[in-house]
Design a protein around this motif. Structure first.
Motif, mmCIF file in Angstrom:
data_model
loop_
_atom_site.group_PDB
_atom_site.id
_atom_site.type_symbol
_atom_site.label_atom_id
_atom_site.label_comp_id
_atom_site.label_asym_id
_atom_site.label_seq_id
_atom_site.Cartn_x
_atom_site.Cartn_y
_atom_site.Cartn_z
ATOM 1 N N ASN A 1 0.836 -1.205 0.000
ATOM 2 C CA ASN A 1 0.000 0.000 0.000
ATOM 3 C C ASN A 1 0.863 1.244 0.000
ATOM 4 O OD1 ASN A 1 -2.839 1.208 0.423
ATOM 5 N ND2 ASN A 1 -1.541 2.305 1.874
ATOM 6 N N SER B 1 0.051 5.213 0.304
ATOM 7 C CA SER B 1 -0.859 6.339 0.499
ATOM 8 C C SER B 1 -0.057 7.634 0.511
ATOM 9 C CB SER B 1 -1.649 6.163 1.805
ATOM 10 O OG SER B 1 -2.574 5.102 1.691
ATOM 11 N N ALA C 1 -3.005 5.269 -3.535
ATOM 12 C CA ALA C 1 -4.004 6.332 -3.399
ATOM 13 C C ALA C 1 -3.699 7.449 -4.383
ATOM 14 C CB ALA C 1 -3.991 6.870 -1.972
ATOM 15 N N SER D 1 -7.084 3.598 -0.287
ATOM 16 C CA SER D 1 -6.134 2.633 -0.849
ATOM 17 C C SER D 1 -5.925 1.377 -0.005
ATOM 18 C CB SER D 1 -4.793 3.341 -1.090
ATOM 19 O OG SER D 1 -3.847 2.460 -1.605
#
Length: 703
Positions: A282, A284, A315, A389
């Motif tokens: 991930n 972000s 994101a 996200s």
């Protein structure tokens, strides 16, 4: 008087059959069979050799669970089975589940993103259908016993992760001895017991100062669910691999991604005895309106992680921008292993300040008012695409935790290919929203339940043959000259059925970009395998400008081409012969020429130019634009010392040419104008060409 057994048997026999157009709960290779009185299950197997006995469900009623090795022609087989001489009743086996699984976490009611009952003024059902999904599977380990690991790249130069939050399960590298200054597990990183810090290149991921953003993102992806504590994450209790590497410099981002890649690569190469089973990452964080062409290494890291099996969620910008036009890093990157996410509200709408783009942003996910973990065992609300996200990263983890053993076995052999299969299942499972129509690639927002249900599409039967698929990608963005070819290694005779309705052939040609599946059937055993060919739309070759330096007297002239095609290398030619890497083409005579630009996969674009001599070359001096910002007519004022042809081109921040013009200008102060009202709001560049001189300025369009 009928006894209870006879009455029940009578009821079973006489219940009317109701037609059903679709039954998603069927297990197409399993059957529940009631035999006729006095019949033995061995006789059933003799009558139907494709069936294997799984177990007896009722001795008294002679009911058996039977299984085939394939789902091929399941409905036809069931009709044949029902007519069997030993069979009284037969049906498919079905999945049965509770209507939903609501965890007992005390703050779960704050999580509208998981279950929206209208709390906080939201729309009932505007959520990711998490409780329905958890009723199917809420594990954090795979069917093969691997702990699902989600890499969270977050934190900044002076802030990191809380080591001991009660509601999070962090990955710990048990093969490393902390703080002894030795790379104990030989993974290339010293003391990476708790993770990695790309700012200090050490295993210190806390630094005595915890980042609430990093902790909040981690909880959305993998907070422990149903533990009577705090909240529930998308993938309950997934191991969070902590990597400090955001909000700094690009070099730290690259190091952070490389650590994630190395941990999964080491897992793959060691057969799972070292490293980490990282299935998703991930991000972000990013660079507003960044141009992917300026960040080729950052963008390439997603492919590098994808090749070892990692899907990356990212994101997009917290700005009401069309990312297709303005660009963004990383959500403008072209990697097929990247899932780009925007922010949706508790009313299933696109958040007012969130990026969008129907060629760059894949889907939406909840990001407004999200309640999650923070430092020191606390919890709180945050807004933004940063919160959207990790729902995606967590969903990828939940999907691998729910996957069948055959998919996992194929994932070990072909990590990049199966990762893309899972991505497709996630994206095709979205909930369609009118607010995201033509604003995202999928036109929808995340649905965890659909994503996990889509795993049923994968053929989990183990056949005694192997199937491989090779693709030839289309050469140009507007061409349909791709192909796909399937190869089979095994002892049988095989039939091929393609999703474009071609049958009996192992290769299909003249394909446009898209996904093409082939079903390979062993005609002897009926066993089937399905493979997917992914043909991607290549980046188009865009000639943004052609600058002509005319032939003067006996000198040669130059044609200078400015073009790009994403990350594809380009070659240049006059009249389609003698291609060269240099973008400056030399001409010795005035005349008309055809400029050819070719990428390394064979796509060619052509543009005609005319070269004419001039008596003198003039430079552009002291020019300006007004008004700036502009929303209609843009005026270009300049001081020209001679007479020449003046031309201009307007490009967006991605370098794509949008407008151009040309006219003859005489000496003195001059003004030319062009209408830019057809362009969207954003930042643009205008380049003037006069003789052998060029000059570029920036302007902004407002609406």
């Amino acid at each position: 008087m009928l006894n209870r057994f006879a009455l029940l048997l009578f009821m079973l026999i006489t219940i009317p059959a109701f037609s059903q157009t679709e039954d998603d709960n069927r297990i197409l290779n399993q059957f529940i069979v009631m035999l006729k009185p006095g019949q033995q299950v061995d006789e059933l197997v003799k009558e139907f050799p494709a069936l294997q006995v799984q177990k007896c469900l009722s001795k008294q009623m002679n009911i058996w669970l039977m299984q085939r090795d394939t789902t091929a022609d399941a409905e036809k087989f069931l009709l044949t089975l029902k007519a069997g001489k030993t069979v009284k009743l037969a049906q498919f086996n079905h999945r049965v589940q509770s209507r939903s699984l609501v965890p007992d976490d005390p703050y779960f009611n704050n999580q509208w993103n998981m279950l929206n009952t209208g709390q906080g003024g939201g729309t009932v059902g505007a959520d990711i259908d998490a409780t329905d999904a958890w009723a199917i599977n809420h594990n954090n380990t795979t069917a093969n016993g691997d702990s699902v690991v989600i890499a969270i790249i977050d934190g900044g130069p002076n802030v990191g992760f809380d080591y001991e939050h009660q509601d999070l399960s962090f990955f710990v590298n048990t093969h490393e001895i902390p703080n002894n200054g030795i790379d104990d597990d030989s993974d290339g990183y010293v003391d990476d017991y708790n993770g990695w810090n790309a700012f200090t290149s050490t295993g210190d991921i806390n630094m005595g100062n915890t980042d609430p953003h990093a902790m909040h993102v981690s909880g959305i992806a993998g907070a422990i669910g149903n533990n009577a504590t705090g909240i529930a994450g998308t993938c309950w209790g997934a191991r969070i691999l902590r990597v400090v590497g955001a909000s700094g410099e690009e070099s730290q981002v690259v190091e952070a991604y490389d650590y994630v890649r190395e941990m999964r690569r080491y897992y793959n190469s060691s057969g799972g005895t070292r490293g980490a089973f990282v299935v998703s990452s991930n991000s972000s964080f990013g660079v507003d309106q960044g141009r992917p062409v300026d960040y080729p290494i950052w963008c390439a890291m997603y492919d590098s992680m994808g090749y070892v099996g990692i899907l990356s969620a990212a994101a997009t910008a917290n700005g009401s921008w069309n990312i297709d036009v303005t660009g963004d890093i990383p959500t403008g990157c072209p990697s097929k292993f990247l899932i780009t996410v925007t922010n949706t509200t508790n009313q299933d709408q696109l958040y007012a300040v969130a990026g969008y783009g129907d060629t760059t942003i894949a889907l939406g996910a909840p990001g407004e008012g999200i309640y999650s973990t923070e430092q020191s065992n606390s919890y709180g609300y945050m807004n933004g695409c940063s919160m959207a996200s990790p729902h995606i990263a967590g969903t990828v983890g939940a999907m691998f935790a729910a996957a069948c053993p055959q998919l996992l076995a194929d994932y070990k052999l072909y990590p990049d290919s199966i990762a893309l299969v899972v991505k497709q299942m996630l994206e095709t499972g979205v909930t369609r929203l009118s607010d995201l129509y033509n604003e995202t690639i999928t036109g929808g927002t995340l649905n965890l339940y659909n994503a996990i249900k889509n795993l049923d599409e994968y053929n989990c039967s183990a056949c005694n043959y192997s199937v491989s698929l090779t693709e030839t990608q289309p050469q140009c963005s507007n061409s349909c000259n791709g192909s796909a070819q399937v190869s089979v290694q095994g002892p049988g005779i095989y039939n091929y059925t393609w999703s474009n309705n071609q049958t009996g052939v192992s290769v299909i040609n003249n394909l446009c970009p898209g996904i093409y599946s082939v079903t390979v059937t062993d005609t002897t055993t009926g066993c089937q395998q399905i493979k997917n060919a992914y043909l991607y739309k290549p980046d188009s070759i865009d000639i943004s400008s052609i600058h002509i330096i005319p032939v003067v007297g006996g000198d040669s002239g130059n044609i200078i081409v400015t073009a790009h095609a994403g990350n594809y290398p380009l070659e240049y030619s006059l009249n389609g012969i003698n291609y060269q890497n240099a973008s400056t083409l030399i001409v010795s005579n005035n005349g008309n020429y055809n400029v050819f630009v070719k990428n390394n996969i064979g796509c060619i674009v052509e543009e005609s130019v005319s070269v004419s001599g001039v008596e003198s070359l003039s430079a552009v001096n002291n020019w300006n634009l007004f008004p700036n910002p502009v929303n209609g007519l843009l005026n270009i004022s300049f001081n020209l010392s001679g007479t020449t042809n003046m031309s201009f081109s307007i490009t967006n921040i991605l370098g794509q040419k949008l407008l151009s013009g040309e006219q003859t200008i005489t000496a003195g102060i001059s003004t030319i104008s062009t209408d830019v009202s057809s362009l969207a709001a954003g930042t643009y560049f205008i380049t003037l060409f006069a003789g052998n001189s060029t000059s570029t300025n920036k302007f902004v369009i407002t609406r």
